[in-house]
Design an enzyme around this catalytic site. Structure first.
Site, PDB file in Angstrom:
ATOM      1  N   HIS A   1       0.860  -1.182   0.000  1.00  0.00           N
ATOM      2  CA  HIS A   1       0.000   0.000   0.000  1.00  0.00           C
ATOM      3  C   HIS A   1       0.899   1.236   0.000  1.00  0.00           C
ATOM      4  CE1 HIS A   1      -3.953  -1.812   1.742  1.00  0.00           C
ATOM      5  NE2 HIS A   1      -3.328  -2.686   0.965  1.00  0.00           N
TER       6      HIS A   1
ATOM      7  N   GLU B   1       0.914   3.883   1.800  1.00  0.00           N
ATOM      8  CA  GLU B   1       1.384   4.309   3.121  1.00  0.00           C
ATOM      9  C   GLU B   1       2.572   3.486   3.592  1.00  0.00           C
ATOM     10  OE1 GLU B   1      -3.219   4.576   3.480  1.00  0.00           O
ATOM     11  OE2 GLU B   1      -1.759   3.477   2.288  1.00  0.00           O
TER      12      GLU B   1
ATOM     13  N   CYS C   1      -6.402   2.011   5.660  1.00  0.00           N
ATOM     14  CA  CYS C   1      -7.039   0.753   6.043  1.00  0.00           C
ATOM     15  C   CYS C   1      -6.495   0.330   7.417  1.00  0.00           C
ATOM     16  CB  CYS C   1      -6.737  -0.309   4.989  1.00  0.00           C
ATOM     17  SG  CYS C   1      -5.029  -0.907   5.014  1.00  0.00           S
TER      18      CYS C   1
ATOM     19  N   CYS D   1      -2.594  -0.194   7.373  1.00  0.00           N
ATOM     20  CA  CYS D   1      -1.834   1.050   7.262  1.00  0.00           C
ATOM     21  C   CYS D   1      -1.979   1.913   8.513  1.00  0.00           C
ATOM     22  CB  CYS D   1      -2.260   1.818   6.009  1.00  0.00           C
ATOM     23  SG  CYS D   1      -1.806   0.942   4.496  1.00  0.00           S
TER      24      CYS D   1
END
Length: 153
Positions: free
Chosen positions: A57, A59, A87, A90
């Site tokens: 992801h 992040e 999410c 993260c």
């Protein structure tokens, strides 16, 4: 939630630019920028498809690069700008990295973990709480996401 700081939109623009790169690799357009002392330390976009990695992801990739750039995992004083609400994975990483603040664009009503579904970042039972500001350039973040998914339907 606090008021939007004057430079929030500037840094979110950079995150949006980063997000626009994600579809080149088949990934959902999410971008992230890590800033400390007014300077961009790291930037990344989703690369789950490109890397065949469920943890790639925006992040997490940006946090990893920021930690390398700063020489340690504690990102004290850092502000993270991300185009979509983090999410659970993260949010946990942001909390563990001890970032000071997270600014996100569009809310994620399915898995958002900065207040939309759960609020990992400000849970008083956890060791560190992260200041959260949502909705910064949300319309632009949402438009990127909608365009991406509309093209796939």
């Amino acid at each position: 939630m606090r008021a939007v700081f004057p430079r929030d939109e500037q840094f979110m623009q950079i995150a949006l630019s980063e997000a626009k790169r994600a579809p080149e690799g088949g990934d959902v357009p999410v971008g992230c920028v890590v800033v400390r002392d007014g300077e961009v330390i790291a930037r990344a976009h989703n690369e789950r498809e490109k890397r065949a990695d469920p943890t790639a992801h925006a992040e997490l990739l940006a946090l990893r690069d920021a930690a390398l750039a700063l020489g340690g995992w504690r990102l004290l004083g850092a502000v993270v700008y991300v185009t979509l609400e983090p999410c659970p994975m993260c949010a946990g990483a942001l909390q563990q990295a001890r970032v000071a603040r997270v600014v996100y664009g569009a809310p994620d009503h399915k898995v958002g973990s900065a207040g939309s579904v759960v609020n990992t970042l400000q849970n008083p039972r956890l060791i560190h709480r992260v200041e959260v500001q949502g909705g910064v350039l949300a319309d632009r973040s949402l438009a990127l996401l909608q365009e991406f998914f509309n093209e796939r339907r």
